[in-house]
Write a protein that holds these residues in place. Structure first.
Motif, PDB file in Angstrom:
ATOM      1  N   LYS A 128      27.839  22.810  49.073  1.00  0.00           N
ATOM      2  CA  LYS A 128      28.774  22.233  48.110  1.00  0.00           C
ATOM      3  C   LYS A 128      28.512  20.743  48.101  1.00  0.00           C
ATOM      4  N   ARG A 132      44.101  29.482  41.401  1.00  0.00           N
ATOM      5  CA  ARG A 132      43.285  29.871  42.554  1.00  0.00           C
ATOM      6  C   ARG A 132      42.335  28.765  42.925  1.00  0.00           C
ATOM      7  N   ARG A 156      37.518  32.849  46.454  1.00  0.00           N
ATOM      8  CA  ARG A 156      36.484  32.741  45.427  1.00  0.00           C
ATOM      9  C   ARG A 156      36.407  31.291  44.956  1.00  0.00           C
ATOM     10  N   LYS A 157      35.175  30.838  44.722  1.00  0.00           N
ATOM     11  CA  LYS A 157      35.041  29.478  44.198  1.00  0.00           C
ATOM     12  C   LYS A 157      35.445  29.468  42.733  1.00  0.00           C
ATOM     13  N   THR A 158      35.929  28.318  42.294  1.00  0.00           N
ATOM     14  CA  THR A 158      36.407  28.244  40.910  1.00  0.00           C
ATOM     15  C   THR A 158      35.294  28.497  39.909  1.00  0.00           C
ATOM     16  N   GLY A 159      34.076  28.169  40.301  1.00  0.00           N
ATOM     17  CA  GLY A 159      32.960  28.313  39.354  1.00  0.00           C
ATOM     18  C   GLY A 159      32.329  29.685  39.370  1.00  0.00           C
ATOM     19  N   THR A 160      32.899  30.615  40.119  1.00  0.00           N
ATOM     20  CA  THR A 160      32.283  31.935  40.250  1.00  0.00           C
ATOM     21  C   THR A 160      33.225  32.996  39.711  1.00  0.00           C
ATOM     22  N   THR A 161      32.666  33.977  39.045  1.00  0.00           N
ATOM     23  CA  THR A 161      33.524  35.056  38.547  1.00  0.00           C
ATOM     24  C   THR A 161      33.765  36.067  39.660  1.00  0.00           C
ATOM     25  N   LEU A 162      34.790  36.857  39.442  1.00  0.00           N
ATOM     26  CA  LEU A 162      35.148  37.856  40.467  1.00  0.00           C
ATOM     27  C   LEU A 162      34.011  38.869  40.653  1.00  0.00           C
ATOM     28  N   ARG A 186      30.777  38.418  40.342  1.00  0.00           N
ATOM     29  CA  ARG A 186      29.696  37.858  41.148  1.00  0.00           C
ATOM     30  C   ARG A 186      30.148  37.692  42.601  1.00  0.00           C
ATOM     31  N   LEU A 242      28.177  24.379  37.472  1.00  0.00           N
ATOM     32  CA  LEU A 242      29.013  25.584  37.435  1.00  0.00           C
ATOM     33  C   LEU A 242      30.120  25.541  38.485  1.00  0.00           C
ATOM     34  N   VAL A 261      32.971  23.604  36.806  1.00  0.00           N
ATOM     35  CA  VAL A 261      33.652  24.197  35.644  1.00  0.00           C
ATOM     36  C   VAL A 261      34.341  25.495  36.079  1.00  0.00           C
TER      37      VAL A 261
END
Lengths: 837, 321
Positions: A18, A197, A761-767, A769, B310, B313
């Motif tokens: 990060k 989240r 979950r990171k904010t930039g990642t979808t559930l 993934r 990413l 965002v």
């Protein structure tokens, strides 16, 4: 590409790392409009409360309303302006200087105000003013969550501060309203955080900061409770700020304190009453007064003055002629403004404000106020020894005040530490003796510039050279403080051995007298005898009789093994305090030896028995001691609103004093429950005392604290389960909603549960993934199904009309918190094993 | 980084067609399913493809198989410094018999054009491709010629040997939809490749037959452009674009043309997954190659920066529809 490849890529170092830039930005989250509005309302409420507090001693309703309207308008307009141009203020480098500027605005304006307009604010109000401005600026910038949180925190502090120092009308309902809005903000903020989240890496353990806060919180609460045991923060923190009083400093813009800032001083328009306020104009009256006006212009006073005694002459221009009945306000410290509107003043019938208090004390308590000193004791009666008055007293003038310098006793003795100022405001005290604090060095009454108005005895008791001290006279004392703790620490030998020798002589003489002379002549002879002795010698004389032997034995037993000096005195004092009970109803029945009866039989009695016993016991050991009567200003009686301690008739008190030589008599307090004025404490000593008080309180409430700690621990330990329960309830309530909504809520629930088990979950990642991580492999199919359903609900154009609720419930059960937790634990165990191998 | 590759039975006839192409490409280039998936995305979104990798990794093979499978005419231009624009677009020649100039079409008139080692061509020649790629037309001596509707450029470039090369200008890079790197095959796939080389199976003629009939590719492409994109996803796309423009390491953020390309690629990805709506996952699946060609960075560096973008965002949540 197989899912494994995906997960490998996801969990690779590139994905996990990060960058600092991204972590900084993650904290700069834009808050929703709803939350921002609540925050602004909350801060405005806090600002209202502060404005009310700021004006509570002036009652400038117009300015109050004006200020509130202006700040509301300003805040609302700037909030709307900046909310529309978030990007303008989205950089910390822009916002921080603006905030600093806003915060320092009032600090910059204050010197200008004081210099050119001669008005100003007390220090604490000034600081709060600047904090209030900062709070409003932060609220305007509240589109960024970090600023918003800070704004709310500041608002809470402001409100608590205002509520504790002020009693302005309307404060309570506003504070209640503030509390309600604050709770709404808290709830909204929590749900929003949950929804968003935000997801800082969570390791599933209690962070160290949490633990530190958890440990510090009870301590802080107890510190606060210990500090606020007195009436208000003002009393608890007195001396910390110039405006809070207690330091003896004078701040022209202070709101209270020992010197009673200007707010308490009377005006000179439409005067309708007398009150014990200095600096008030002099008004003619038929009542006895300390002052007289030689009115050359009108050939003597117009009204005949009753009981005219010695008085201070005042020039005619200092007096105002009022041709109406005047009221008296004998209660001290009332905020008694004479500046009132004409109409209102004429409407109200005037009345006297009566009080039962003998006098009021402004200044630090507890304080022993001496009235009479007794040296001679015949076993049942105390007789004062005629002492001379001190001659050649000088007046000195400081800051337009005349002070009578009292020669200081105990010169060359290094026992003093700090000074104390007290103001005695007479209300109903008869006689000319002024209750005098111990070790006085100066006395002052307004406009009394002649030393022959005072009489100061060798015992350092001040009286007025007239029949009485007029009511509503305010007498100011400056006295020194004796540091008893320092005396305990040092090996202080203050009583010369000479006294031991003379003691024997006096006793023998007294024995002879009692045998040969009739009782009425006895004391007279003793006086004659005493005239050849010094006071110190006189104060070791003991009554004749065998009773004293038992007292001597007791004193010897108490002080057995202790070195001659302070240790023995302290032991006697402590012994009486610890083993005897104060009971004012118990009267001595033994006419010959009431002290013996008290010491060995009843073991309870009023303070004069305690004091007499202490004196007798100390005299048997060879110390010069004497009995003192007077008043005791109790700290419990301190009235924080009036900032005075009233002293009533029942506060009459007896104690004793021991000679330190060089004319200095040290106050001893053998009665339990009474304290002695200590030198002003330093910050570290005060903090130490506070810690001790906290410790004591903690020990007293051990069970409650243990229960609280246990409850907190249980809640902290199960906080994730509790959150899961709450979220599950929320989801279950969603089952009644539209099919699409149900699917979406399920995805949210699963997302929250992943966060709760520490797989945030990171904010930039979808559930979807996120579910590709190896740890989640066993439940990946279910997770994917949840995401499929939610994606379809969220992104498909057509609306779904039905959904298999059973499937949703099954998915929720299979992806429950406990299941996910188990999964994570087993994977951790596996990785531990493999690393061990 | 592609998700949702679960092998669902393909019932959609269009997806069956695409499956044929996919199988053909997988046969010719082994073990590169994810690259082939992106090639398909690029093809269906009507974008051009830039392959950047070392020599001998199968770039040309991939391009040829693709041309074969979609049934179009395949042309190849080997770019060298002395390649002229007219060598690409075509030129007018004087016919002695008819006493007229007649136009000889260049390789751009093919359905699939492989511009090999494109960075070796001079900027002048490279820019000749600009008009063809952007507008699917060429102008020679003031005369305009339309190119095939299915015109698809696969350009390759070698990132290692930079001597005597002309790096592609940003304007031209922006006309490519994606940049892909083929990469070395996995060990198993290499062994399989060697075995097939020892006993070469010439392959039946049917294997070389195109998978699509003329016009079918265009149909597929127009179907892709109709895939639903909700405003939530579009908002997400715009936020990504904005963030690329703000990022410290990116000199030139995503252009509006690039944004359109990204949406179209996400649509193609959704179509290939058998959905008629785009999800943020589709966007994330295609974002690496789409941004890779535009950020002006080396592929690995571009991926790192993309990930940084990413991370910042926030993906749309499931809070409300």
């Amino acid at each position: 590409m197989s899912p494994d490849v995906v997960s490998r890529r996801l969990s690779g170092p590139e994905r996990v790392s990060k960058s600092p830039a991204s972590s900084v930005r993650a904290s700069e989250i834009t808050a929703s409009l709803r939350l921002h509005v609540i925050c602004v309302v909350l801060c405005l409420l806090a600002a209202f409360i502060f404005t009310l507090t700021e004006h509570d001693d002036h009652h400038h309703t117009f300015w109050c309303i004006f200020e509130i309207s202006v700040q509301t308008l300003l805040v609302v307009m700037t909030t709307i302006y900046f909310r529309r141009r978030i990007s303008l203020l989205n950089q910390t480098s822009v916002v921080i200087p603006i905030l600093v500027m806003v915060a320092s605005l009032s600090l910059i304006c204050e010197p200008i105000q004081r210099l050119f307009f001669e008005t100003g604010h007390a220090f604490e109000i000034l600081v709060m003013h600047s904090q209030c401005n900062l709070m409003l600026a932060l609220a305007v910038c509240g589109f960024r969550l970090q600023f918003q949180r800070l704004a709310v925190l500041t608002a809470v502090f402001t409100t608590i501060f205002c509520y504790t120092i002020s009693d302005a009308p309307g404060l309570l309902p506003l504070t209640v309203l503030f509390t309600i809005v604050a709770v709404i903000w808290l709830v909204a903020s929590w749900w929003e955080t949950v929804d968003r989240r935000i997801l800082s890496p969570d390791h599933g353990r209690l962070p160290k900061t949490w633990l530190a806060t958890g440990a510090m919180l009870p301590l802080l609460v107890m510190l606060a409770a210990g500090g606020f045991g007195a009436n208000t923060v003002t009393t608890a923190l007195e001396g910390f700020m110039p405006g809070s009083g207690g330091t003896g400093d004078y701040d022209p813009f202070s709101r209270g304190g020992v010197n009673d800032g200007d707010a308490l001083i009377a005006g000179n328009k439409n005067i309708r009453s007398f009150a014990p306020i200095e600096d008030a104009p002099f008004v003619d009256s038929v009542k006895p007064s300390l002052y007289d006006v030689f009115n050359d212009q009108f050939d003597g006073p117009a009204k005949k003055i009753e009981n005219q005694q010695r008085a201070i002459a005042l020039p005619p221009d200092m007096m105002k002629h009022i041709h109406q009945k005047m009221a008296e306000a004998r209660q001290a410290g009332r905020e008694f403004s004479l500046l009132r509107s004409e109409k209102q003043a004429n409407d109200d019938p005037i009345r006297d404000l009566k009080t039962h208090a003998l006098f009021y004390v402004a200044g630090r308590t507890p304080v022993h106020l001496r009235m009479e000193v007794y040296e001679l004791f015949d076993g049942a009666e105390w007789t004062p020894f005629d002492t001379d008055q001190i001659d050649g007293l000088q007046m000195t003038e400081t800051d337009d005040r005349f002070w009578l310098a009292i020669p200081q006793a105990g010169k060359g003795l290094d026992v003093f530490s700090g000074t104390a100022t007290h103001s005695i405001k007479n209300a109903n005290l008869d006689g000319n003796t002024v209750p005098t604090p111990p070790y006085p060095v100066g006395v002052s009454i307004d406009e009394v510039n002649r030393s022959d108005m005072y009489i100061v005895s060798e015992n350092r008791v001040v009286s007025m050279n007239r029949k009485s001290v007029p009511a509503m006279t305010s007498i100011n004392f400056v006295s020194r403080c004796v540091d008893r703790t320092a005396m305990e620490a040092s090996d202080w030998i203050f009583v010369s051995r000479r006294n031991v020798v003379s003691r024997r002589k006096v006793i023998r003489t007294a024995d002879d007298l009692s045998d040969s002379l009739p009782a009425d002549k006895e004391m007279e002879s003793a006086r004659k005898l005493a005239s050849n002795l010094t006071v110190d010698d006189l104060c070791v004389s003991l009554p004749a009789g065998k009773e004293m032997e038992s007292v001597r034995k007791l004193a010897g037993k108490i002080t057995d093994g202790l070195p001659y000096g302070w240790a023995q005195i302290a032991a006697i004092e402590r012994y009486l305090q610890e083993n005897y009970t104060i009971d004012r109803d118990t009267k001595a029945t033994d006419k010959t030896a009431p002290v013996n009866e008290f010491l060995f039989e009843t073991r309870r009695g009023p303070e004069y028995l305690f004091a007499s016993s202490a004196v007798v016991m100390l005299r048997t050991l060879g110390y010069s001691t004497r009995l003192v009567s007077g008043f005791y200003a109790r700290p419990e009686r301190y009235d924080s609103k009036k900032r005075h301690t009233p002293v009533y008739a029942e506060d009459a008190h007896f104690w004793c004093e021991v000679s330190l030589g060089a004319g200095l008599w040290l106050t001893l307090e053998p009665s339990p429950g009474y304290g002695i004025l200590q030198p002003p404490l330093g910050l570290s000593a005060r903090l130490w005392n506070l810690l001790l008080a906290v410790y004591q309180r903690a020990v007293e409430n051990l069970f409650l604290i243990a229960l609280l700690v246990l409850a907190t621990a249980v809640i902290l330990f199960n906080r994730r389960r509790i959150q899961d329960r709450l979220l599950t309830w929320r989801w279950q309530s969603a089952l009644r909603k539209a099919p699409d909504r149900r699917a979406l809520e399920l995805a949210q629930l699963v997302d929250h549960r992943l966060r709760l088990v520490g797989m945030t979950r990171k904010t930039g990642t979808t559930l979807r993934r996120w579910s590709c991580q190896p740890v989640l492999a066993p439940v990946r199919q279910n997770l994917t199904r949840v995401v499929d359903l939610a994606d379809e609900a969220k992104y498909r154009r057509t609306i779904r009309h039905s959904i298999d609720t059973k499937e949703l419930e099954d998915l929720a059960t299979q992806l429950s918190y406990s299941e996910l937790r188990k999964l994570l634990n087993s994977s951790a165990a596996t990785s531990d094993k493999s690393s061990a191998v | 980084m592609i998700t949702n590759l679960a092998e669902k039975p393909k019932t959609d006839p269009d997806l069956v067609l695409v499956e044929g192409i996919r199988r053909r490409l997988n046969t010719s280039l082994k073990g590169k399913a994810d690259v082939i998936e992106m090639v398909l995305v690029c093809l269906l979104s009507r974008g051009h493809l830039l392959l950047e990798d070392k020599p001998g990794l199968g770039k040309t093979t991939l391009a040829k198989s693709l041309a074969e499978s979609i049934g179009g005419h395949f042309a190849r231009a080997q770019c060298t410094p002395d390649l002229l624009p007219s060598d690409i677009t075509g030129f007018n020649i004087f016919n002695q018999k008819s006493h007229e100039f007649e136009f000889r079409k260049g390789p751009v008139f093919a359905e699939v054009l492989l511009a090999d080692e494109i960075n070796r061509a001079t900027p002048r020649t490279q820019s000749a491709l600009l008009e063809a790629m952007a507008e699917r037309q060429v102008t020679v001596d003031t005369q305009r010629f339309d190119l095939s509707e299915e015109f698809f450029v696969i350009a390759t470039q070698n990132p290692i040997d930079q001597h005597g090369t002309y790096p592609l200008p940003e304007a031209q890079l922006d006309r490519f939809a994606m940049k892909l790197s083929v990469g070395y095959p996995a060990t198993d796939d290499e062994v399989r490749m060697l075995q097939e080389a020892v006993s070469p199976d010439e392959g039946s003629q049917a294997d070389k037959a195109p998978c699509l009939n003329p016009g079918q590719l265009r149909q597929l492409q127009s179907r892709v452009s109709g895939i639903a994109v909700t405003t939530t996803v579009q908002d997400y796309l715009v936020r990504i674009a904005t963030e690329t423009r703000r990022h410290m390491s990116i000199a030139l953020g995503l252009s509006p043309r690039g944004l359109l390309t990204l949406q179209r690629a996400a649509q193609a990805r959704a179509f290939l997954s058998g959905r008629d709506f785009v999800t943020p996952d589709d966007v994330l699946d295609v974002i690496d190659p789409v941004l890779g060609v535009r950020l002006g960075l080396e592929i690995r560096e571009a991926n790192r920066v993309t990930q940084e973008v990413l991370d910042v965002v926030t993906v749309p949540t499931y809070s409300e529809k």
